[in-house]
Design a protein around this motif. Structure first.
Motif, PDB file in Angstrom:
ATOM      1  N   SER A 288       0.990  -1.053   0.178  1.00 20.04           N
ATOM      2  CA  SER A 288      -0.117   0.024   0.034  1.00 20.04           C
ATOM      3  C   SER A 288       0.885   1.288  -0.107  1.00 20.04           C
ATOM      4  CB  SER A 288      -0.813  -0.004   1.172  1.00 20.04           C
ATOM      5  OG  SER A 288      -1.652   1.363   1.367  1.00 20.04           O
ATOM      6  N   MET A 289       1.878   1.068   0.701  1.00 18.47           N
ATOM      7  CA  MET A 289       2.616   2.336   0.780  1.00 18.47           C
ATOM      8  C   MET A 289       3.387   2.595  -0.552  1.00 18.47           C
ATOM      9  SD  MET A 289       6.169   2.886   3.287  1.00 18.47           S
ATOM     10  CE  MET A 289       6.952   1.641   2.394  1.00 18.47           C
ATOM     11  N   LEU A 290       4.002   1.488  -0.968  1.00 19.13           N
ATOM     12  CA  LEU A 290       4.739   1.710  -2.412  1.00 19.13           C
ATOM     13  C   LEU A 290       3.632   2.291  -3.453  1.00 19.13           C
ATOM     14  CD1 LEU A 290       6.923  -1.570  -2.374  1.00 19.13           C
ATOM     15  CD2 LEU A 290       7.528   1.016  -2.146  1.00 19.13           C
ATOM     16  N   LYS A 291       2.275   1.820  -3.394  1.00 16.60           N
ATOM     17  CA  LYS A 291       1.647   2.108  -4.417  1.00 16.60           C
ATOM     18  C   LYS A 291       0.936   3.663  -4.163  1.00 16.60           C
ATOM     19  CE  LYS A 291      -1.047  -2.045  -5.519  1.00 16.60           C
ATOM     20  NZ  LYS A 291      -2.208  -2.711  -5.686  1.00 16.60           N
ATOM     21  N   THR A 292       0.919   4.105  -2.926  1.00 13.73           N
ATOM     22  CA  THR A 292       0.779   5.443  -2.449  1.00 13.73           C
ATOM     23  C   THR A 292       1.849   6.382  -3.268  1.00 13.73           C
ATOM     24  OG1 THR A 292      -0.256   4.783  -0.214  1.00 13.73           O
ATOM     25  CG2 THR A 292       0.392   7.277  -0.869  1.00 13.73           C
TER      26      THR A 292
ATOM     27  N   SER B 249      10.255   0.698  -5.164  1.00 14.24           N
ATOM     28  CA  SER B 249      10.604  -0.209  -4.508  1.00 14.24           C
ATOM     29  C   SER B 249      12.387  -0.094  -4.877  1.00 14.24           C
ATOM     30  CB  SER B 249      10.258  -1.542  -4.823  1.00 14.24           C
ATOM     31  OG  SER B 249      10.977  -2.500  -4.039  1.00 14.24           O
ATOM     32  N   ARG B 250      12.669  -0.164  -6.059  1.00 16.89           N
ATOM     33  CA  ARG B 250      14.124  -0.096  -6.654  1.00 16.89           C
ATOM     34  C   ARG B 250      14.728   1.238  -5.957  1.00 16.89           C
ATOM     35  NH1 ARG B 250      13.502  -1.887 -12.705  1.00 16.89           N
ATOM     36  NH2 ARG B 250      13.152  -4.496 -12.341  1.00 16.89           N
ATOM     37  N   LYS B 251      14.053   2.331  -6.046  1.00 16.92           N
ATOM     38  CA  LYS B 251      14.548   3.482  -5.674  1.00 16.92           C
ATOM     39  C   LYS B 251      14.820   3.732  -3.994  1.00 16.92           C
ATOM     40  CE  LYS B 251      13.567   8.427  -5.579  1.00 16.92           C
ATOM     41  NZ  LYS B 251      12.518   9.585  -5.904  1.00 16.92           N
TER      42      LYS B 251
ATOM     43  N   VAL C 127      13.620   6.150   3.168  1.00 23.29           N
ATOM     44  CA  VAL C 127      13.911   7.729   2.761  1.00 23.29           C
ATOM     45  C   VAL C 127      14.751   8.601   3.372  1.00 23.29           C
ATOM     46  CG1 VAL C 127      12.462   9.535   1.903  1.00 23.29           C
ATOM     47  CG2 VAL C 127      11.404   7.553   1.739  1.00 23.29           C
ATOM     48  N   THR C 128      15.772   9.097   2.938  1.00 19.64           N
ATOM     49  CA  THR C 128      16.794   9.889   3.497  1.00 19.64           C
ATOM     50  C   THR C 128      16.624  11.278   2.889  1.00 19.64           C
ATOM     51  OG1 THR C 128      18.127   8.055   3.756  1.00 19.64           O
ATOM     52  CG2 THR C 128      19.101  10.345   4.046  1.00 19.64           C
ATOM     53  N   VAL C 129      16.429  12.319   3.974  1.00 20.42           N
ATOM     54  CA  VAL C 129      16.316  13.579   3.627  1.00 20.42           C
ATOM     55  C   VAL C 129      17.620  14.441   4.078  1.00 20.42           C
ATOM     56  CG1 VAL C 129      15.032  15.749   3.790  1.00 20.42           C
ATOM     57  CG2 VAL C 129      13.885  13.554   3.762  1.00 20.42           C
ATOM     58  N   PRO C 130      18.533  14.746   3.069  1.00 23.46           N
ATOM     59  CA  PRO C 130      19.907  15.351   3.665  1.00 23.46           C
ATOM     60  C   PRO C 130      19.482  16.795   4.022  1.00 23.46           C
ATOM     61  CG  PRO C 130      19.515  15.437   1.191  1.00 23.46           C
ATOM     62  CD  PRO C 130      18.341  14.492   1.731  1.00 23.46           C
ATOM     63  N   ARG C 131      20.387  17.191   4.790  1.00 21.74           N
ATOM     64  CA  ARG C 131      20.234  18.604   5.553  1.00 21.74           C
ATOM     65  C   ARG C 131      21.458  19.550   5.429  1.00 21.74           C
ATOM     66  NH1 ARG C 131      17.107  18.606  11.090  1.00 21.74           N
ATOM     67  NH2 ARG C 131      18.490  16.960  11.725  1.00 21.74           N
ATOM     68  N   ASP C 132      21.197  20.712   5.609  1.00 22.11           N
ATOM     69  CA  ASP C 132      22.358  21.526   5.439  1.00 22.11           C
ATOM     70  C   ASP C 132      23.331  21.871   6.889  1.00 22.11           C
ATOM     71  OD1 ASP C 132      21.909  21.922   2.628  1.00 22.11           O
ATOM     72  OD2 ASP C 132      20.666  23.568   2.929  1.00 22.11           O
ATOM     73  N   GLU C 133      24.291  22.412   6.776  1.00 20.23           N
ATOM     74  CA  GLU C 133      24.875  22.898   8.041  1.00 20.23           C
ATOM     75  C   GLU C 133      25.350  21.869   8.828  1.00 20.23           C
ATOM     76  OE1 GLU C 133      22.381  25.695   9.933  1.00 20.23           O
ATOM     77  OE2 GLU C 133      22.064  27.280   8.080  1.00 20.23           O
ATOM     78  N   GLY C 134      25.877  20.852   8.078  1.00 19.28           N
ATOM     79  CA  GLY C 134      26.468  19.687   8.928  1.00 19.28           C
ATOM     80  C   GLY C 134      25.456  18.778   9.819  1.00 19.28           C
ATOM     81  N   LYS C 135      24.076  19.099   9.646  1.00 20.55           N
ATOM     82  CA  LYS C 135      23.174  18.264  10.492  1.00 20.55           C
ATOM     83  C   LYS C 135      23.075  16.947   9.833  1.00 20.55           C
ATOM     84  CE  LYS C 135      20.459  22.437  11.415  1.00 20.55           C
ATOM     85  NZ  LYS C 135      19.138  23.161  11.250  1.00 20.55           N
ATOM     86  N   LYS C 136      22.799  16.221  10.696  1.00 20.44           N
ATOM     87  CA  LYS C 136      22.491  14.732  10.433  1.00 20.44           C
ATOM     88  C   LYS C 136      21.000  14.518   9.542  1.00 20.44           C
ATOM     89  CE  LYS C 136      24.626  12.461  14.211  1.00 20.44           C
ATOM     90  NZ  LYS C 136      24.495  11.449  15.368  1.00 20.44           N
ATOM     91  N   PRO C 137      21.296  13.624   8.270  1.00 23.13           N
ATOM     92  CA  PRO C 137      20.206  13.691   7.578  1.00 23.13           C
ATOM     93  C   PRO C 137      19.105  12.871   8.373  1.00 23.13           C
ATOM     94  CG  PRO C 137      21.901  11.827   6.960  1.00 23.13           C
ATOM     95  CD  PRO C 137      22.360  12.837   8.085  1.00 23.13           C
ATOM     96  N   LEU C 138      17.783  13.469   7.929  1.00 21.71           N
ATOM     97  CA  LEU C 138      16.498  12.603   8.534  1.00 21.71           C
ATOM     98  C   LEU C 138      16.271  11.301   7.764  1.00 21.71           C
ATOM     99  CD1 LEU C 138      14.188  15.741   8.741  1.00 21.71           C
ATOM    100  CD2 LEU C 138      15.443  14.761  10.467  1.00 21.71           C
ATOM    101  N   VAL C 139      15.952  10.421   8.465  1.00 24.43           N
ATOM    102  CA  VAL C 139      15.879   8.899   7.785  1.00 24.43           C
ATOM    103  C   VAL C 139      14.545   8.447   8.327  1.00 24.43           C
ATOM    104  CG1 VAL C 139      16.562   6.568   7.789  1.00 24.43           C
ATOM    105  CG2 VAL C 139      18.490   8.602   7.725  1.00 24.43           C
ATOM    106  N   ALA C 140      13.626   7.898   7.469  1.00 26.91           N
ATOM    107  CA  ALA C 140      12.278   7.503   7.599  1.00 26.91           C
ATOM    108  C   ALA C 140      12.490   5.918   7.072  1.00 26.91           C
ATOM    109  CB  ALA C 140      11.096   8.183   7.119  1.00 26.91           C
TER     110      ALA C 140
END
Length: 303
Positions: A151-155, A168-170, A187-200
């Motif tokens: 369901s999540m991948l279809k969304t 799925s491959r991405k 899913v990884t969201v990069p952040r600026d200013e040396g902050k750790k990326p957000l990971v879900a």
């Protein structure tokens, strides 16, 4: 036997049913005469544990029997009390993510960030798994995991006008856990200013029974993420209109009905976005915020 809220109790008794009925009668009398409480007949049941399952706080409780399981030259399982995940619970939870018998996309999430979509699915799944960690057959939640992941991948595919395979491959990934490597969607969201990326991530949770798990005395619920959703969107540090990552603010309306007020000739793009998301807030940059309050057209919505 079960007692109604606010107090829940399960009483085990070895003996004939007639004696169990007598005990129930004495408990009813004690509650009425001493505590001024009434015993609910519909909720206080006498169940034969060997042939039936007692349903208590979302669990199935029954006596186990397995002649083929030998431990130290004896049938150690026979007669032992076991906790199980009710099959009905799995069917009901799967139905929340299905349509016409198949996993389906969730329309209200199509306009969310990928990070938020994955975080919501993981929060809902993790909450249910943690509640049933004491169950002998917690591994049966693997069926729910597959339904939710599809369901999540279809969304995600519906949002990006792509396919489940490409999504799925991405986002597929493998992480190390105390129980070994586990496959997940991340899913990884990069952040600026040396902050750790957000990971879900969705998945990576062991469906293995934990005998020492501590549970709260509440029925499991599917997490709505309403309280934390705005925090996740702010942490993503991205304007939901133009994609800018600096000077972020929150625009909100008093109620959703305000978005459809009569007399407005043509609704701006930001109004359409809030209406589609069914949310009263938008995380936007300072420039877009000023444009909204000044009645000017905002930047084109990012794809």
């Amino acid at each position: 036997m079960r007692f109604p809220p606010p107090t829940h109790r399960l009483l085990g008794f070895a003996g004939p049913k007639r004696e169990a009925e007598e005990i129930k009668s004495k408990i009813r009398t004690f509650l009425r005469d001493e505590l001024k409480l009434e015993l609910s007949e519909s909720k206080t049941l006498i169940t034969h544990a060997a042939s039936q399952a007692a349903h208590f706080l979302g669990y199935e409780i029954r006596v186990q029997h397995a002649d083929t399981k030998i431990t130290r030259q004896r049938r150690a399982v026979n007669g032992a009390i076991g906790l199980f995940v009710p099959r009905q619970v799995i069917r009901q939870k799967c139905a929340l993510y299905m349509s016409k018998g198949k996993p389906a996309q969730r329309g209200p999430l199509l306009h969310d960030e990928d990070f938020t979509i994955v975080a919501k699915y993981q929060a809902e799944f993790r909450g249910l798994v943690q509640y049933y960690l004491l169950a002998q057959d917690v591994f049966r939640l693997g069926r729910l995991q597959w339904v939710m992941e599809t369901s999540m991948l279809k969304t995600l595919a519906g949002k990006h006008r792509s396919t489940v395979t490409k999504m799925s491959r991405k986002y597929k990934n493998t992480i190390e856990t105390p129980d070994g490597p586990r496959r997940c969607i991340q899913v990884t969201v990069p952040r600026d200013e040396g902050k750790k990326p957000l990971v879900a991530r969705f998945g990576g949770i062991s469906l293995k029974r934990q005998r020492t798990a501590v549970l709260t005395d509440v029925r499991p619920v599917m997490a709505s993420m309403k309280r934390n959703e705005l925090i996740h969107r702010l942490l993503a540090e991205c304007c939901e209109i133009c994609g800018t990552r600096t000077n972020l603010e929150v625009h909100h309306v008093r109620k959703l009905a305000d978005l459809n007020r009569p007399g407005r000739r043509e609704r701006p793009a930001w109004v359409h976005l809030m209406a589609m998301r069914r949310r009263k807030t938008l995380v936007i940059c300072r420039r877009c915020h000023e444009d909204i309050h000044a009645g000017r057209p905002t930047a084109p919505l990012r794809k």
